[in-house]
Motif scaffolding. Structure first.
Motif, PDB file in Angstrom:
ATOM      1  N   ASP A   3       6.246  14.468   2.584  1.00 11.95           N
ATOM      2  CA  ASP A   3       5.094  13.907   1.877  1.00 11.95           C
ATOM      3  C   ASP A   3       5.362  12.465   1.441  1.00 11.95           C
ATOM      4  O   ASP A   3       6.392  12.180   0.823  1.00 11.95           O
ATOM      5  N   SER A   4       4.429  11.574   1.756  1.00 11.51           N
ATOM      6  CA  SER A   4       4.574  10.168   1.346  1.00 11.51           C
ATOM      7  C   SER A   4       3.506   9.766   0.344  1.00 11.51           C
ATOM      8  O   SER A   4       3.288   8.571   0.105  1.00 11.51           O
ATOM      9  N   GLU A   5       2.832  10.742  -0.256  1.00  5.38           N
ATOM     10  CA  GLU A   5       1.739  10.465  -1.184  1.00  5.38           C
ATOM     11  C   GLU A   5       2.184   9.595  -2.351  1.00  5.38           C
ATOM     12  O   GLU A   5       1.409   8.785  -2.869  1.00  5.38           O
TER      13      GLU A   5
ATOM     14  N   ILE B 153       8.789  15.626   9.159  1.00  5.70           N
ATOM     15  CA  ILE B 153       7.544  14.935   9.517  1.00  5.70           C
ATOM     16  C   ILE B 153       6.745  15.774  10.504  1.00  5.70           C
ATOM     17  O   ILE B 153       5.526  15.945  10.355  1.00  5.70           O
TER      18      ILE B 153
ATOM     19  N   ARG C 111       0.836  -1.200   0.000  1.00  6.75           N
ATOM     20  CA  ARG C 111       0.000   0.000   0.000  1.00  6.75           C
ATOM     21  C   ARG C 111       0.871   1.251   0.000  1.00  6.75           C
ATOM     22  O   ARG C 111       2.105   1.174   0.074  1.00  6.75           O
ATOM     23  N   LYS C 112       0.183   2.403  -0.058  1.00  8.52           N
ATOM     24  CA  LYS C 112       0.888   3.668   0.150  1.00  8.52           C
ATOM     25  C   LYS C 112       1.342   3.734   1.606  1.00  8.52           C
ATOM     26  O   LYS C 112       0.679   3.208   2.506  1.00  8.52           O
ATOM     27  N   LEU C 113       2.459   4.400   1.813  1.00  8.36           N
ATOM     28  CA  LEU C 113       3.033   4.456   3.151  1.00  8.36           C
ATOM     29  C   LEU C 113       2.742   5.790   3.841  1.00  8.36           C
ATOM     30  O   LEU C 113       2.481   6.802   3.187  1.00  8.36           O
ATOM     31  N   THR C 114       2.819   5.767   5.149  1.00 10.44           N
ATOM     32  CA  THR C 114       2.731   6.991   5.933  1.00 10.44           C
ATOM     33  C   THR C 114       4.097   7.677   5.920  1.00 10.44           C
ATOM     34  O   THR C 114       5.115   7.044   5.595  1.00 10.44           O
ATOM     35  N   PRO C 115       4.161   8.964   6.287  1.00 11.81           N
ATOM     36  CA  PRO C 115       5.469   9.627   6.366  1.00 11.81           C
ATOM     37  C   PRO C 115       6.450   8.899   7.281  1.00 11.81           C
ATOM     38  O   PRO C 115       7.641   8.789   6.954  1.00 11.81           O
ATOM     39  N   GLU C 116       5.978   8.385   8.405  1.00 15.33           N
ATOM     40  CA  GLU C 116       6.850   7.659   9.320  1.00 15.33           C
ATOM     41  C   GLU C 116       7.402   6.401   8.658  1.00 15.33           C
ATOM     42  O   GLU C 116       8.586   6.063   8.814  1.00 15.33           O
ATOM     43  N   GLU C 117       6.566   5.702   7.892  1.00 14.41           N
ATOM     44  CA  GLU C 117       7.013   4.491   7.197  1.00 14.41           C
ATOM     45  C   GLU C 117       7.961   4.834   6.055  1.00 14.41           C
ATOM     46  O   GLU C 117       8.912   4.085   5.778  1.00 14.41           O
ATOM     47  N   LYS C 118       7.707   5.957   5.388  1.00 15.30           N
ATOM     48  CA  LYS C 118       8.592   6.371   4.295  1.00 15.30           C
ATOM     49  C   LYS C 118      10.011   6.590   4.791  1.00 15.30           C
ATOM     50  O   LYS C 118      10.980   6.363   4.054  1.00 15.30           O
TER      51      LYS C 118
END
Length: 396
Positions: free
Chosen positions: A43-45, A37, A5-12
């Motif tokens: 941005d993790s879009e 963050i 899936r798309k990631l959150t900023p923390e995951e990025k």
């Protein structure tokens, strides 16, 4: 269970960490990223990844929206970059699953093409990408450029100068004549035109005798070579004018080097052919995300015509159809037809379809590939799938 899936900023952040190791890019630090963050600036879009059952990110990639020129049309294209896996999770199919999720998303968003710069061509062919060939990179005698024909004048662009809109217009005119060139965003233009007063880069534009801006060039000096970073022209006069201006630096350097458009043929202008050095500058890999839309947009002859194409796509399964293409008078209709009632004029894989549609090579040569079969209508197909100018000068 692994989620794709798309990631959150923390995951990025953890994708960025893997990218730093894989690509030896250590410019970012955890502290600087966490500051971004906290400010909402990270941005993790456009970042997709694989997250295991423990919430750990084990693979990721960037899927970045761009606008690409194709046969005079602006089309949606997504650039793939920063593909990376944690060492202990490699060869477990995670990148494939991320690609599947990302492709489902970008197809729904209207993407027609996708482009990337590969570490391995064979690896990305598994996802339907094929090499788009290369541009010629020329190293030329700089003094000879000074002798080119020019009736105009060159002017330096200073950051914040009022010529910005015209430079953008010249570039878009140039880009529109080359498949896979990007139509640049305002953010990208800010980068291109960010010329420090005492920095190593310079940007000049050339005006013709009627005071119209026809070309521009961004360059820097590396030893005895003037390296052109970016160049654009509206016509042959503009091309010769800006290159003639570059020849004025013959006292500061000996050579001129740049990745050139197919419109530039140096042997027409450089008298001593031994002064021309040529190397291949590979343009990366492309793939068609939406075959139906690409067939609608491809430039057709003015006279009426019709052909059918059967596409076999091992990855983007929605492309697996027989398409009937009818055109004439500037109109085009593409529809899917029943494969049980009609034999297609052309049968092709997604790899060769990209080569045909973008015009990487002449159709008569592509048609000899083992993944291509021509059953009928060769002359029509040859008129449709013509060789075209390709170039891309932006990287991601």
């Amino acid at each position: 269970m692994i989620k794709y899936r798309k990631l959150t900023p923390e995951e990025k952040l953890y994708v960025n960490r893997m990218q730093n190791i894989a690509f030896s890019n250590h410019s970012a630090t955890e502290e600087s990223i966490r500051e971004k963050i906290a400010k909402g600036e990270y941005d993790s879009e456009n970042t997709y990844g694989a997250v295991d059952e423990n919430g750990r990110v084990i693979a990721g990639m960037e899927v970045i929206p761009y606008v690409m020129w194709f046969d005079g049309h602006k089309t949606d294209m997504y650039g793939i970059g920063g593909v990376v896996s944690a060492p202990e999770s490699k060869r477990q199919g995670n990148v494939r699953k991320i690609f599947e999720k990302a492709f489902d998303d970008i197809y729904q968003k209207g993407a027609v093409f996708s482009h990337l710069y590969p570490f391995s061509h064979d690896y990305y062919r598994k996802f339907g990408y094929e090499a788009v060939g290369g541009a010629n990179k020329y190293t030329l005698n700089l003094e000879a450029a000074r002798k080119l024909k020019s009736n105009g004048s060159a002017h330096e662009f200073i950051k914040g100068g009022d010529a910005k809109d015209k430079l953008t217009e010249v570039y878009e005119n140039y880009a529109s004549r080359h498949n896979i060139m990007l139509s640049r965003s305002s953010e990208r233009w800010n980068e291109v035109l960010d010329i420090a007063l005492f920095g190593p880069e310079r940007l000049f534009y050339w005006k013709d005798e009627n005071d119209n801006i026809k070309s521009w060039v961004k360059f820097k000096k590396d030893g005895d070579v003037m390296n052109i970073i970016d160049i654009a022209w509206t016509d042959c006069g503009g091309m010769l004018g800006i290159l003639q201006f570059m020849g004025m630096f013959d006292g500061a350097a000996e050579k001129l080097r740049f990745r050139a458009s197919p419109e530039f043929i140096p042997e027409l202008y450089w008298n001593d052919l031994y002064d021309i050095e040529i190397s291949a500058d590979w343009l990366g890999m492309n793939r068609i995300v939406d075959a139906k839309r690409a067939l609608e947009l491809i430039k057709k002859p003015e006279r009426e015509g019709k052909f059918t194409v059967k596409v076999s796509d091992k990855f983007a399964l929605w492309n697996n159809n027989i398409y009937s293409v009818e055109y004439g008078g500037g109109e085009c209709k593409v529809k899917t037809v029943d494969g049980n009632t009609e034999t297609a004029d052309l049968e092709t894989s997604e790899l060769s379809l990209m080569l045909m549609i973008l015009g990487v090579y002449d159709f008569k040569y592509i048609s000899r590939r083992e993944d291509v079969r021509v059953n009928n209508n060769f002359k029509t197909l040859e008129k449709i799938f013509r060789k075209k100018n390709l170039l891309i000068t932006d990287f991601f």
